[in-house]
Design a protein around this motif. Structure first.
Motif, PDB file in Angstrom:
ATOM      1  N   LEU A  41       0.826  -1.207   0.000  1.00 37.84           N
ATOM      2  CA  LEU A  41       0.000   0.000   0.000  1.00 37.84           C
ATOM      3  C   LEU A  41       0.859   1.255   0.000  1.00 37.84           C
ATOM      4  CD1 LEU A  41      -2.799  -1.048   2.506  1.00 37.84           C
ATOM      5  CD2 LEU A  41      -3.003  -0.784   0.030  1.00 37.84           C
ATOM      6  N   HIS A  42       1.955   1.211   0.731  1.00 33.31           N
ATOM      7  CA  HIS A  42       2.848   2.371   0.778  1.00 33.31           C
ATOM      8  C   HIS A  42       3.469   2.622  -0.597  1.00 33.31           C
ATOM      9  CE1 HIS A  42       5.292   5.441   2.522  1.00 33.31           C
ATOM     10  NE2 HIS A  42       4.911   5.132   3.734  1.00 33.31           N
ATOM     11  N   SER A  43       3.794   1.561  -1.305  1.00 31.63           N
ATOM     12  CA  SER A  43       4.342   1.706  -2.654  1.00 31.63           C
ATOM     13  C   SER A  43       3.311   2.326  -3.597  1.00 31.63           C
ATOM     14  CB  SER A  43       4.772   0.333  -3.177  1.00 31.63           C
ATOM     15  OG  SER A  43       5.193   0.421  -4.507  1.00 31.63           O
ATOM     16  N   ARG A  44       2.066   1.878  -3.498  1.00 29.38           N
ATOM     17  CA  ARG A  44       1.004   2.452  -4.340  1.00 29.38           C
ATOM     18  C   ARG A  44       0.771   3.913  -3.989  1.00 29.38           C
ATOM     19  NH1 ARG A  44      -4.008  -1.363  -3.926  1.00 29.38           N
ATOM     20  NH2 ARG A  44      -4.967   0.372  -5.021  1.00 29.38           N
ATOM     21  N   LEU A  45       0.808   4.238  -2.705  1.00 31.92           N
ATOM     22  CA  LEU A  45       0.641   5.632  -2.289  1.00 31.92           C
ATOM     23  C   LEU A  45       1.781   6.484  -2.839  1.00 31.92           C
ATOM     24  CD1 LEU A  45      -0.904   7.749  -0.620  1.00 31.92           C
ATOM     25  CD2 LEU A  45       0.603   7.160   1.280  1.00 31.92           C
ATOM     26  N   HIS A  46       2.975   5.942  -2.821  1.00 33.11           N
ATOM     27  CA  HIS A  46       4.125   6.678  -3.363  1.00 33.11           C
ATOM     28  C   HIS A  46       3.911   6.966  -4.851  1.00 33.11           C
ATOM     29  CE1 HIS A  46       8.206   8.108  -3.722  1.00 33.11           C
ATOM     30  NE2 HIS A  46       8.419   7.257  -4.712  1.00 33.11           N
ATOM     31  N   ASN A  47       3.372   6.007  -5.583  1.00 30.38           N
ATOM     32  CA  ASN A  47       3.085   6.222  -7.002  1.00 30.38           C
ATOM     33  C   ASN A  47       2.037   7.317  -7.197  1.00 30.38           C
ATOM     34  OD1 ASN A  47       4.906   4.257  -7.765  1.00 30.38           O
ATOM     35  ND2 ASN A  47       3.365   2.652  -7.854  1.00 30.38           N
ATOM     36  N   VAL A  48       1.030   7.356  -6.327  1.00 32.03           N
ATOM     37  CA  VAL A  48       0.013   8.412  -6.405  1.00 32.03           C
ATOM     38  C   VAL A  48       0.656   9.769  -6.139  1.00 32.03           C
ATOM     39  CG1 VAL A  48      -2.081   9.326  -5.329  1.00 32.03           C
ATOM     40  CG2 VAL A  48      -1.909   6.892  -5.827  1.00 32.03           C
ATOM     41  N   GLU A  49       1.554   9.820  -5.166  1.00 25.39           N
ATOM     42  CA  GLU A  49       2.236  11.077  -4.859  1.00 25.39           C
ATOM     43  C   GLU A  49       3.088  11.546  -6.047  1.00 25.39           C
ATOM     44  OE1 GLU A  49       4.234   9.922  -1.274  1.00 25.39           O
ATOM     45  OE2 GLU A  49       2.561  10.615  -0.018  1.00 25.39           O
ATOM     46  N   ILE A  50       3.694  10.611  -6.747  1.00 24.67           N
ATOM     47  CA  ILE A  50       4.486  10.965  -7.934  1.00 24.67           C
ATOM     48  C   ILE A  50       3.570  11.527  -9.016  1.00 24.67           C
ATOM     49  CG2 ILE A  50       5.823   9.993  -9.853  1.00 24.67           C
ATOM     50  CD1 ILE A  50       7.099   8.101  -7.776  1.00 24.67           C
ATOM     51  N   MET A  51       2.405  10.888  -9.216  1.00 23.07           N
ATOM     52  CA  MET A  51       1.456  11.398 -10.209  1.00 23.07           C
ATOM     53  C   MET A  51       0.964  12.788  -9.815  1.00 23.07           C
ATOM     54  SD  MET A  51      -0.870   8.155 -11.438  1.00 23.07           S
ATOM     55  CE  MET A  51      -1.347   7.571  -9.825  1.00 23.07           C
ATOM     56  N   GLU A  52       0.721  12.996  -8.531  1.00 24.11           N
ATOM     57  CA  GLU A  52       0.261  14.305  -8.057  1.00 24.11           C
ATOM     58  C   GLU A  52       1.339  15.364  -8.301  1.00 24.11           C
ATOM     59  OE1 GLU A  52      -2.177  17.182  -6.533  1.00 24.11           O
ATOM     60  OE2 GLU A  52      -2.693  15.124  -7.015  1.00 24.11           O
ATOM     61  N   HIS A  53       2.574  15.010  -8.054  1.00 23.89           N
ATOM     62  CA  HIS A  53       3.674  15.943  -8.303  1.00 23.89           C
ATOM     63  C   HIS A  53       3.759  16.288  -9.790  1.00 23.89           C
ATOM     64  CE1 HIS A  53       7.500  17.952  -7.756  1.00 23.89           C
ATOM     65  NE2 HIS A  53       8.006  17.210  -8.723  1.00 23.89           N
ATOM     66  N   ALA A  54       3.606  15.282 -10.645  1.00 21.95           N
ATOM     67  CA  ALA A  54       3.634  15.521 -12.093  1.00 21.95           C
ATOM     68  C   ALA A  54       2.473  16.422 -12.512  1.00 21.95           C
ATOM     69  CB  ALA A  54       3.574  14.198 -12.843  1.00 21.95           C
ATOM     70  N   LEU A  55       1.292  16.192 -11.923  1.00 23.30           N
ATOM     71  CA  LEU A  55       0.143  17.035 -12.240  1.00 23.30           C
ATOM     72  C   LEU A  55       0.417  18.485 -11.874  1.00 23.30           C
ATOM     73  CD1 LEU A  55      -2.914  17.358 -13.014  1.00 23.30           C
ATOM     74  CD2 LEU A  55      -3.348  17.087 -10.570  1.00 23.30           C
ATOM     75  N   ARG A  56       0.934  18.701 -10.677  1.00 24.19           N
ATOM     76  CA  ARG A  56       1.215  20.078 -10.239  1.00 24.19           C
ATOM     77  C   ARG A  56       2.246  20.753 -11.134  1.00 24.19           C
ATOM     78  NH1 ARG A  56       0.491  20.882  -3.985  1.00 24.19           N
ATOM     79  NH2 ARG A  56      -1.002  19.232  -3.564  1.00 24.19           N
ATOM     80  N   ARG A  57       3.288  20.004 -11.484  1.00 23.61           N
ATOM     81  CA  ARG A  57       4.335  20.569 -12.338  1.00 23.61           C
ATOM     82  C   ARG A  57       3.769  20.954 -13.706  1.00 23.61           C
ATOM     83  NH1 ARG A  57       7.543  16.275 -13.296  1.00 23.61           N
ATOM     84  NH2 ARG A  57       6.546  16.058 -15.314  1.00 23.61           N
ATOM     85  N   ASN A  58       3.001  20.045 -14.299  1.00 26.20           N
ATOM     86  CA  ASN A  58       2.415  20.330 -15.614  1.00 26.20           C
ATOM     87  C   ASN A  58       1.392  21.448 -15.542  1.00 26.20           C
ATOM     88  OD1 ASN A  58       3.472  18.491 -17.759  1.00 26.20           O
ATOM     89  ND2 ASN A  58       2.980  16.995 -16.174  1.00 26.20           N
ATOM     90  N   LEU A  59       0.606  21.466 -14.493  1.00 27.90           N
ATOM     91  CA  LEU A  59      -0.396  22.525 -14.329  1.00 27.90           C
ATOM     92  C   LEU A  59       0.290  23.880 -14.170  1.00 27.90           C
ATOM     93  CD1 LEU A  59      -3.399  23.030 -14.179  1.00 27.90           C
ATOM     94  CD2 LEU A  59      -3.268  22.715 -11.710  1.00 27.90           C
ATOM     95  N   ASP A  60       1.368  23.926 -13.405  1.00 31.58           N
ATOM     96  CA  ASP A  60       2.127  25.182 -13.258  1.00 31.58           C
ATOM     97  C   ASP A  60       2.679  25.650 -14.602  1.00 31.58           C
ATOM     98  OD1 ASP A  60       1.631  25.395 -10.570  1.00 31.58           O
ATOM     99  OD2 ASP A  60       3.562  24.535  -9.951  1.00 31.58           O
ATOM    100  N   GLU A  61       3.188  24.701 -15.403  1.00 30.16           N
ATOM    101  CA  GLU A  61       3.710  25.064 -16.730  1.00 30.16           C
ATOM    102  C   GLU A  61       2.610  25.641 -17.610  1.00 30.16           C
ATOM    103  OE1 GLU A  61       5.568  21.653 -18.453  1.00 30.16           O
ATOM    104  OE2 GLU A  61       7.155  21.584 -16.945  1.00 30.16           O
ATOM    105  N   VAL A  62       1.436  25.029 -17.566  1.00 27.90           N
ATOM    106  CA  VAL A  62       0.319  25.495 -18.391  1.00 27.90           C
ATOM    107  C   VAL A  62      -0.142  26.872 -17.932  1.00 27.90           C
ATOM    108  CG1 VAL A  62      -2.124  25.065 -18.921  1.00 27.90           C
ATOM    109  CG2 VAL A  62      -0.458  23.220 -19.118  1.00 27.90           C
ATOM    110  N   ILE A  63      -0.231  27.065 -16.628  1.00 31.85           N
ATOM    111  CA  ILE A  63      -0.703  28.338 -16.088  1.00 31.85           C
ATOM    112  C   ILE A  63       0.302  29.457 -16.351  1.00 31.85           C
ATOM    113  CG2 ILE A  63      -1.228  29.554 -13.940  1.00 31.85           C
ATOM    114  CD1 ILE A  63      -2.501  26.916 -12.969  1.00 31.85           C
ATOM    115  N   GLN A  64       1.570  29.156 -16.246  1.00 28.77           N
ATOM    116  CA  GLN A  64       2.617  30.156 -16.441  1.00 28.77           C
ATOM    117  C   GLN A  64       2.788  30.541 -17.922  1.00 28.77           C
ATOM    118  OE1 GLN A  64       4.972  31.164 -13.846  1.00 28.77           O
ATOM    119  NE2 GLN A  64       3.731  30.164 -12.309  1.00 28.77           N
TER     120      GLN A  64
END
Length: 135
Positions: A41-64
């Motif tokens: 479960l911790h490994s799956r949560l880590h993968n979700v956190e990585i996806m969330e980080h990617a979303l934030r990074r891409n969203l920041d790029e789009v907004i900027q």
């Protein structure tokens, strides 16, 4: 930031606010589960956190960006949001299920141990009453 990206950012704010509070809470709940399930479960949560980080990074790029983002990129960001939400919800259900199982297992262990001790004490009292009686 142009007005199109401003509206898009507002749409994603709810998702980001939810995951900001949900993921740490989910991590605490996972930490209460032991064994092999904890690691998986911790490994799956880590993968979700990585996806969330990617979303934030891409969203920041789009907004900027000064230009309007491609529709395909926005669709991909929405898909990523849905994927993160679904995986988080699946993790939550699994954690709740495993948490219920461990509690019922613990109750069964305590009740079984209590019954075993009770029977052992009865057997000891019968044995001691037989050995104390003169022949």
């Amino acid at each position: 930031m142009n007005t199109n990206t401003h509206h898009m950012a507002r749409r994603f704010e709810r998702h980001i606010a939810n995951t900001t509070t949900d993921l740490p809470r989910l991590e605490e709940e996972i930490d209460h589960i032991g064994g092999a399930a904890h690691a998986a479960l911790h490994s799956r949560l880590h993968n979700v956190e990585i996806m969330e980080h990617a979303l934030r990074r891409n969203l920041d790029e789009v907004i900027q960006s000064e230009t309007r983002p491609p529709a395909k990129r926005v669709r991909n960001l929405r898909r990523l949001c849905r994927c993160i939400e679904k995986e988080s919800e699946d993790l939550r259900h699994e954690v709740e299920f495993l948490d219920m199982g461990s509690a019922s297992t613990l109750v069964a262990l305590v009740e079984g141990s209590s019954a075993l001790i009770s029977r052992g004490l009865k057997m000891l009292s019968k044995l001691s009453s037989r050995t104390l009686q003169p022949r």
